[in-house]
Design a protein around this motif. Structure first.
Motif, PDB file in Angstrom:
ATOM      1  N   ILE A 118       0.851  -1.191   0.000  1.00 34.55           N
ATOM      2  CA  ILE A 118       0.000   0.000   0.000  1.00 34.55           C
ATOM      3  C   ILE A 118       0.885   1.238   0.000  1.00 34.55           C
ATOM      4  O   ILE A 118       2.084   1.160   0.282  1.00 34.55           O
ATOM      5  CB  ILE A 118      -0.954   0.004   1.217  1.00 34.55           C
ATOM      6  CG1 ILE A 118      -0.182  -0.244   2.521  1.00 34.55           C
ATOM      7  CG2 ILE A 118      -2.041  -1.039   1.035  1.00 34.55           C
ATOM      8  CD1 ILE A 118      -1.052  -0.257   3.768  1.00 34.55           C
ATOM      9  N   SER A 127       6.008   2.737  -0.876  1.00 30.00           N
ATOM     10  CA  SER A 127       5.270   1.513  -0.534  1.00 30.00           C
ATOM     11  C   SER A 127       5.696   0.923   0.803  1.00 30.00           C
ATOM     12  O   SER A 127       6.862   1.001   1.189  1.00 30.00           O
ATOM     13  CB  SER A 127       5.482   0.451  -1.624  1.00 30.00           C
ATOM     14  OG  SER A 127       4.998   0.899  -2.863  1.00 30.00           O
ATOM     15  N   VAL A 153      -1.038   5.681   6.059  1.00 26.05           N
ATOM     16  CA  VAL A 153      -1.380   5.218   4.707  1.00 26.05           C
ATOM     17  C   VAL A 153      -2.109   6.331   3.960  1.00 26.05           C
ATOM     18  O   VAL A 153      -3.088   6.898   4.449  1.00 26.05           O
ATOM     19  CB  VAL A 153      -2.270   3.952   4.764  1.00 26.05           C
ATOM     20  CG1 VAL A 153      -2.603   3.475   3.352  1.00 26.05           C
ATOM     21  CG2 VAL A 153      -1.588   2.850   5.553  1.00 26.05           C
ATOM     22  N   TYR A 156      -4.470   3.141  -0.339  1.00 22.44           N
ATOM     23  CA  TYR A 156      -4.571   1.694  -0.113  1.00 22.44           C
ATOM     24  C   TYR A 156      -4.448   0.894  -1.412  1.00 22.44           C
ATOM     25  O   TYR A 156      -4.299  -0.323  -1.372  1.00 22.44           O
ATOM     26  CB  TYR A 156      -5.893   1.359   0.591  1.00 22.44           C
ATOM     27  CG  TYR A 156      -5.839   1.619   2.081  1.00 22.44           C
ATOM     28  CD1 TYR A 156      -5.369   0.651   2.962  1.00 22.44           C
ATOM     29  CD2 TYR A 156      -6.235   2.848   2.602  1.00 22.44           C
ATOM     30  CE1 TYR A 156      -5.301   0.893   4.325  1.00 22.44           C
ATOM     31  CE2 TYR A 156      -6.172   3.103   3.969  1.00 22.44           C
ATOM     32  CZ  TYR A 156      -5.703   2.122   4.827  1.00 22.44           C
ATOM     33  OH  TYR A 156      -5.622   2.360   6.177  1.00 22.44           O
ATOM     34  N   ARG A 157      -4.540   1.570  -2.544  1.00 20.72           N
ATOM     35  CA  ARG A 157      -4.408   0.913  -3.860  1.00 20.72           C
ATOM     36  C   ARG A 157      -5.337  -0.301  -3.969  1.00 20.72           C
ATOM     37  O   ARG A 157      -4.975  -1.347  -4.534  1.00 20.72           O
ATOM     38  CB  ARG A 157      -2.962   0.471  -4.099  1.00 20.72           C
ATOM     39  CG  ARG A 157      -1.926   1.584  -3.942  1.00 20.72           C
ATOM     40  CD  ARG A 157      -0.506   1.041  -3.998  1.00 20.72           C
ATOM     41  NE  ARG A 157       0.487   2.077  -3.749  1.00 20.72           N
ATOM     42  CZ  ARG A 157       1.796   1.833  -3.583  1.00 20.72           C
ATOM     43  NH1 ARG A 157       2.244   0.588  -3.632  1.00 20.72           N
ATOM     44  NH2 ARG A 157       2.634   2.814  -3.362  1.00 20.72           N
ATOM     45  N   THR A 158      -6.513  -0.164  -3.420  1.00 23.57           N
ATOM     46  CA  THR A 158      -7.443  -1.295  -3.301  1.00 23.57           C
ATOM     47  C   THR A 158      -7.749  -1.959  -4.632  1.00 23.57           C
ATOM     48  O   THR A 158      -7.862  -3.187  -4.712  1.00 23.57           O
ATOM     49  CB  THR A 158      -8.756  -0.834  -2.632  1.00 23.57           C
ATOM     50  OG1 THR A 158      -8.440  -0.217  -1.383  1.00 23.57           O
ATOM     51  CG2 THR A 158      -9.687  -2.007  -2.383  1.00 23.57           C
ATOM     52  N   SER A 161      -4.314  -3.846  -5.029  1.00 26.98           N
ATOM     53  CA  SER A 161      -3.836  -4.611  -3.864  1.00 26.98           C
ATOM     54  C   SER A 161      -4.923  -5.450  -3.203  1.00 26.98           C
ATOM     55  O   SER A 161      -4.637  -6.467  -2.573  1.00 26.98           O
ATOM     56  CB  SER A 161      -3.251  -3.657  -2.820  1.00 26.98           C
ATOM     57  OG  SER A 161      -4.282  -2.875  -2.221  1.00 26.98           O
TER      58      SER A 161
END
Length: 284
Positions: A118, A127, A153, A156-158, A161
Motif C-alpha cells: 500500500i 510503498s 497510509v 490503499y491501492r485497493t 492490492s
C-alpha cells in the motif's frame, strides 16, 4: 350362547368397549405403517430420478450436445460429447489448476511468497507491506497475515492490492511478521514473481542460489516473447488460466508463481545444477 370373559372388576360393557378401542388402534397403526412405506418408496423413486444420466441413457445420435444440455442438463451433454468423440467443454477452475487438492499442506522444500503493498507519503508513491502470503509446492497456503502499517497510509491501492483499511487494522506488527517469514524461508527454495520486490519490502535477504524468479526465467521469456513478462501473461499463455482479473490476491499470486515453477521444475533445477558444476580447467 357363548359367554364373554371379563377381567375382575370389569363390567361386560367395559370389556366390549376396550376390545373395540384395541381393534381401532391396531387398524390405525397398520394404516400408518403402510403410509410410511408408501412415503419411503416414493422417496426412493425420487432419489433414483435425480441420478445423472448414464451413457446408456443417452442414445440419440446427430443431436447437438448444446441442445441436449439445454433440454436435459450438462451431465447428459458431456456423455453425448464423449460418444461423439468431441472434447469436453468443462474447464478446470483457477484453483484446480494452481492447487493440488489432496496434497500435503505443511511446509515443503520449496515455498512461494507474494506480498501486497500500500502507498505512503504525500502522493502515496512510496510503498509499505500490507499482506504477506506463502504457499507450499502444492499451492497450499502455509502463511497469510496482514501487517499493521508502520506509517500513515495515503493510498490503499485497493483496486490492485485488494487491501482495505479494515484489513490493516487487524494486522500484526511488522517486526513479528518479518521474523516469522525469515524463519519459514530459511534453508528453503524461494519462488516468486519479481520476488526481489517482496524481499525488499520485508527488509530480508535470501541466497541467490535458492531463488527461483518466474519473471527472470529465460525459457518463460522466450515462450511468451517478452523480456519482462507479467505473472498474468505467463499464467494465460503457459497455464491457460486467468489471474489478476480484478483485485490482486497475494495467495493466488504465490500459487501461480509456484505452479509455473513446478511446471518447469525438472528442467529449471537441471539447468542450475549444470551451471554450478565446476569447469574442467578449474578442477585441474
Amino acid at each position: 350362547m357363548k359367554s364373554e370373559r371379563t377381567a375382575p372388576g370389569e363390567s361386560l360393557g367395559d370389556a366390549r368397549s376396550n376390545r373395540k378401542e384395541f381393534k381401532a388402534k391396531r387398524k390405525n397403526g397398520n394404516s400408518e405403517t403402510k403410509q410410511g412405506d408408501i412415503k419411503h418408496k416414493k422417496r426412493k423413486r425420487d432419489e433414483r430420478a435425480e441420478q445423472p444420466p448414464t451413457e446408456d441413457d443417452i442414445w440419440f445420435d446427430g443431436v447437438d450436445p448444446e441442445d441436449i444440455e439445454a433440454a436435459i442438463g450438462p451431465e447428459a451433454a458431456e456423455v453425448a460429447r464423449r460418444k461423439m468423440g468431441l472434447e469436453s467443454t468443462s474447464k478446470p477452475t483457477v484453483e484446480q489448476v494452481l492447487v493440488k487438492e489432496k496434497a500435503f499442506s505443511g511446509l515443503t522444500k520449496a515455498v512461494a511468497m507474494d506480498c501486497e503493498m500500500i502507498g505512503v507519503g504525500p502522493q502515496g508513491e512510496d510503498s509499505i507491506v500490507a499482506r504477506v502470503s506463502i504457499v507450499n509446492q502444492f499451492g497450499k497456503c502455509v502463511y497469510d497475515k496482514y501487517v499493521k502499517p508502520t506509517e500513515k497510509v495515503t493510498d490503499y491501492r485497493t483496486e490492485v492490492s485488494g487491501i482495505r483499511p479494515e484489513d490493516t487494522k487487524k494486522g500484526e506488527d511488522f517486526k513479528k511478521i518479518q521474523e516469522e517469514v525469515a524463519d519459514i524461508l530459511r534453508g528453503r527454495i524461494l519462488v516468486g514473481h519479481a520476488v526481489h520486490n517482496d524481499l525488499k519490502i520485508l527488509f530480508l535477504d535470501h541466497p541467490k542460489k535458492k531463488i527461483r524468479d518466474t519473471q527472470r526465467y529465460k525459457p518463460f521469456k522466450q515462450k511468451v516473447k517478452s523480456g519482462r513478462p507479467s505473472l498474468k501473461l505467463l499464467c494465460e499463455k503457459l497455464l491457460n488460466v486467468k489471474v489478476q482479473t480484478s483485485e490482486h490476491c497475494s495467495i493466488q499470486d504465490a500459487q501461480a508463481a509456484m505452479r509455473l515453477y513446478t511446471l518447469e521444475k525438472k528442467q529449471w533445477e537441471a539447468a542450475i545444477k549444470e551451471k554450478t558444476k565446476p569447469k574442467k580447467n578449474e578442477t585441474l
